[in-house]
Design an enzyme around this catalytic site. Structure first.
Site, PDB file in Angstrom:
ATOM      1  N   TRP A  11      33.221  30.015   4.587  1.00  0.00           N
ATOM      2  CA  TRP A  11      33.375  29.405   3.332  1.00  0.00           C
ATOM      3  C   TRP A  11      34.609  30.404   3.413  1.00  0.00           C
ATOM      4  O   TRP A  11      34.372  30.370   2.217  1.00  0.00           O
ATOM      5  CB  TRP A  11      32.268  29.235   3.066  1.00  0.00           C
ATOM      6  CG  TRP A  11      31.179  27.885   3.457  1.00  0.00           C
ATOM      7  CD1 TRP A  11      32.363  27.151   4.373  1.00  0.00           C
ATOM      8  CD2 TRP A  11      30.321  27.409   3.293  1.00  0.00           C
ATOM      9  NE1 TRP A  11      31.170  26.066   4.845  1.00  0.00           N
ATOM     10  CE2 TRP A  11      30.144  25.884   4.084  1.00  0.00           C
ATOM     11  CE3 TRP A  11      28.753  27.967   2.244  1.00  0.00           C
ATOM     12  CZ2 TRP A  11      29.192  25.284   3.832  1.00  0.00           C
ATOM     13  CZ3 TRP A  11      28.295  26.505   1.940  1.00  0.00           C
ATOM     14  CH2 TRP A  11      27.594  25.647   3.045  1.00  0.00           C
ATOM     15  N   HIS A  95      37.745  40.151  10.788  1.00  0.00           N
ATOM     16  CA  HIS A  95      38.627  38.837  10.197  1.00  0.00           C
ATOM     17  C   HIS A  95      39.453  39.666   9.273  1.00  0.00           C
ATOM     18  O   HIS A  95      39.809  40.711   8.344  1.00  0.00           O
ATOM     19  CB  HIS A  95      38.146  38.015   9.429  1.00  0.00           C
ATOM     20  CG  HIS A  95      38.753  36.686   9.024  1.00  0.00           C
ATOM     21  ND1 HIS A  95      39.542  36.795   7.810  1.00  0.00           N
ATOM     22  CD2 HIS A  95      38.044  35.702   9.154  1.00  0.00           C
ATOM     23  CE1 HIS A  95      40.067  35.183   7.585  1.00  0.00           C
ATOM     24  NE2 HIS A  95      39.368  34.922   8.337  1.00  0.00           N
ATOM     25  N   GLU A  97      41.977  38.797   7.201  1.00  0.00           N
ATOM     26  CA  GLU A  97      41.436  39.238   6.160  1.00  0.00           C
ATOM     27  C   GLU A  97      40.642  40.939   5.829  1.00  0.00           C
ATOM     28  O   GLU A  97      41.454  41.394   4.347  1.00  0.00           O
ATOM     29  CB  GLU A  97      41.174  38.091   5.176  1.00  0.00           C
ATOM     30  CG  GLU A  97      41.804  36.573   5.199  1.00  0.00           C
ATOM     31  CD  GLU A  97      41.214  35.378   4.726  1.00  0.00           C
ATOM     32  OE1 GLU A  97      40.297  35.832   4.400  1.00  0.00           O
ATOM     33  OE2 GLU A  97      42.071  34.872   4.611  1.00  0.00           O
ATOM     34  N   GLU A 160      42.755  34.491  16.385  1.00  0.00           N
ATOM     35  CA  GLU A 160      42.922  34.181  14.698  1.00  0.00           C
ATOM     36  C   GLU A 160      44.240  34.807  14.848  1.00  0.00           C
ATOM     37  O   GLU A 160      44.499  35.756  14.589  1.00  0.00           O
ATOM     38  CB  GLU A 160      41.787  34.177  13.760  1.00  0.00           C
ATOM     39  CG  GLU A 160      40.542  33.374  14.310  1.00  0.00           C
ATOM     40  CD  GLU A 160      39.784  33.409  12.435  1.00  0.00           C
ATOM     41  OE1 GLU A 160      39.025  32.150  12.200  1.00  0.00           O
ATOM     42  OE2 GLU A 160      39.840  34.302  11.677  1.00  0.00           O
ATOM     43  N   GLY A 166      45.046  29.981   7.017  1.00  0.00           N
ATOM     44  CA  GLY A 166      44.939  28.785   5.854  1.00  0.00           C
ATOM     45  C   GLY A 166      46.506  28.584   5.334  1.00  0.00           C
ATOM     46  O   GLY A 166      47.353  28.542   4.073  1.00  0.00           O
ATOM     47  N   SER A 198      44.186  27.191  10.569  1.00  0.00           N
ATOM     48  CA  SER A 198      44.041  25.864  10.356  1.00  0.00           C
ATOM     49  C   SER A 198      43.846  24.486  11.056  1.00  0.00           C
ATOM     50  O   SER A 198      44.850  23.518  11.195  1.00  0.00           O
ATOM     51  CB  SER A 198      45.744  25.932  10.232  1.00  0.00           C
ATOM     52  OG  SER A 198      46.238  26.316   9.214  1.00  0.00           O
ATOM     53  N   GLY A 219      37.794  27.421   8.942  1.00  0.00           N
ATOM     54  CA  GLY A 219      37.987  27.837   6.840  1.00  0.00           C
ATOM     55  C   GLY A 219      38.036  27.037   6.191  1.00  0.00           C
ATOM     56  O   GLY A 219      37.178  26.389   5.827  1.00  0.00           O
ATOM     57  N   GLY A 220      39.217  27.150   5.956  1.00  0.00           N
ATOM     58  CA  GLY A 220      39.639  25.459   4.917  1.00  0.00           C
ATOM     59  C   GLY A 220      39.122  24.327   5.237  1.00  0.00           C
ATOM     60  O   GLY A 220      37.849  23.573   4.160  1.00  0.00           O
TER      61      GLY A 220
END
Ligand code: PEP
Length: 240
Positions: A11, A95, A97, A160, A166, A198, A219-220
């Site tokens: 999330w 991750h 990010e 990933e 994203g 995605s 994710g999204g």
């Protein structure tokens, strides 16, 4: 023995008590019928709310990050033992990010992985190349380096590709399979290898049908109950 199929929702830094309540209600109402294992990784402040709501269900929960240290003067950090004490099962480590925005190194990721394992958590280790690295033909070199930095005895791996996270541009099933097969050769036999980047209801079934794709890190789409559930069903029903 068949490898575990797992769909985990990341999330990220989204949600409020109210949106999370509604999202969990929608997921819990139908998830037991879905067939694949499911985990949800909310932001830290909502872990207690999520843990409470998921108690007695088949859905696990996890954290998005963990400290590499066991305890001490590390303001703002959360240890693996603290997470374990509250019933946490999974923790995402490495991750992209975290690697890109917070400068996490391979060595730090390895230390976080080890800390998670020591506390009895199941780390979800993320690896993946940037677009520049893919274009330079360095994809396998990069994921091998990221994986090789970790003393991987058990856990989950998520491939990933950074360019797919994203962006709405997912790896093709064949691109994912190629990297998953490469990772598979370097991992204990039963390691679930998830694809992330995605994943949507429209592309999930084709990606999950690949022989070495065991589910997804989402994710999204994990923030939309109908989409997340559709992806979960695609994982449960994937033929390979
Ligand atoms: C992720 O954050 O790990 C991810 C895969 O995001 P998205 O599904 O939005 O690409």
């Amino acid at each position: 023995m068949a490898r575990t199929r797992l769909v985990a929702g990341n999330w990220k830094m989204h949600g409020s008590r109210e949106t999370i309540r509604a999202l969990l209600d929608a997921i819990v109402a139908v998830v037991d019928a879905a067939g694949a294992q499911c985990a949800i990784c909310p932001p830290f402040p909502y872990l207690a709310q999520v843990a409470e709501r998921l108690r007695g269900t088949a859905i696990a929960w996890g954290a998005q990050n963990v400290a590499e240290h066991a305890q001490g003067a590390y303001t703002g950090e959360v240890s693996a033992a603290m997470l374990a004490e509250f019933g946490c099962r999974y923790v995402i480590v490495g991750h992209s990010e975290r690697r890109q925005l917070y400068g996490e190194t391979d060595a730090q990721v390895a230390a976080k992985f080890a800390a998670a394992r020591k506390a009895g958590l199941t780390p979800i280790l993320c690896v993946g190349e940037t677009l520049a690295e893919r274009d330079a033909g360095r994809t396998t070199e990069v994921v091998a380096r990221q994986l090789g930095a970790v003393a991987f005895t058990a856990g989950v791996v998520a491939y990933e590709p950074v360019w797919a996270i994203g962006t709405g541009r997912n790896a093709t099933p064949e691109q994912a399979q190629e990297v998953h097969a490469f990772l598979r050769e370097r991992l204990p036999r039963d390691t679930p290898i998830l694809y992330g980047g995605s994943v949507k209801p429209q592309n999930a079934a084709a990606i999950f049908a690949m022989p070495d794709v065991d589910g997804g890190l989402i994710g999204g789409a994990s923030l939309v109950a109908a989409d997340f559930l559709a992806i979960l069903r695609a994982a449960a029903g994937a033929k390979r």
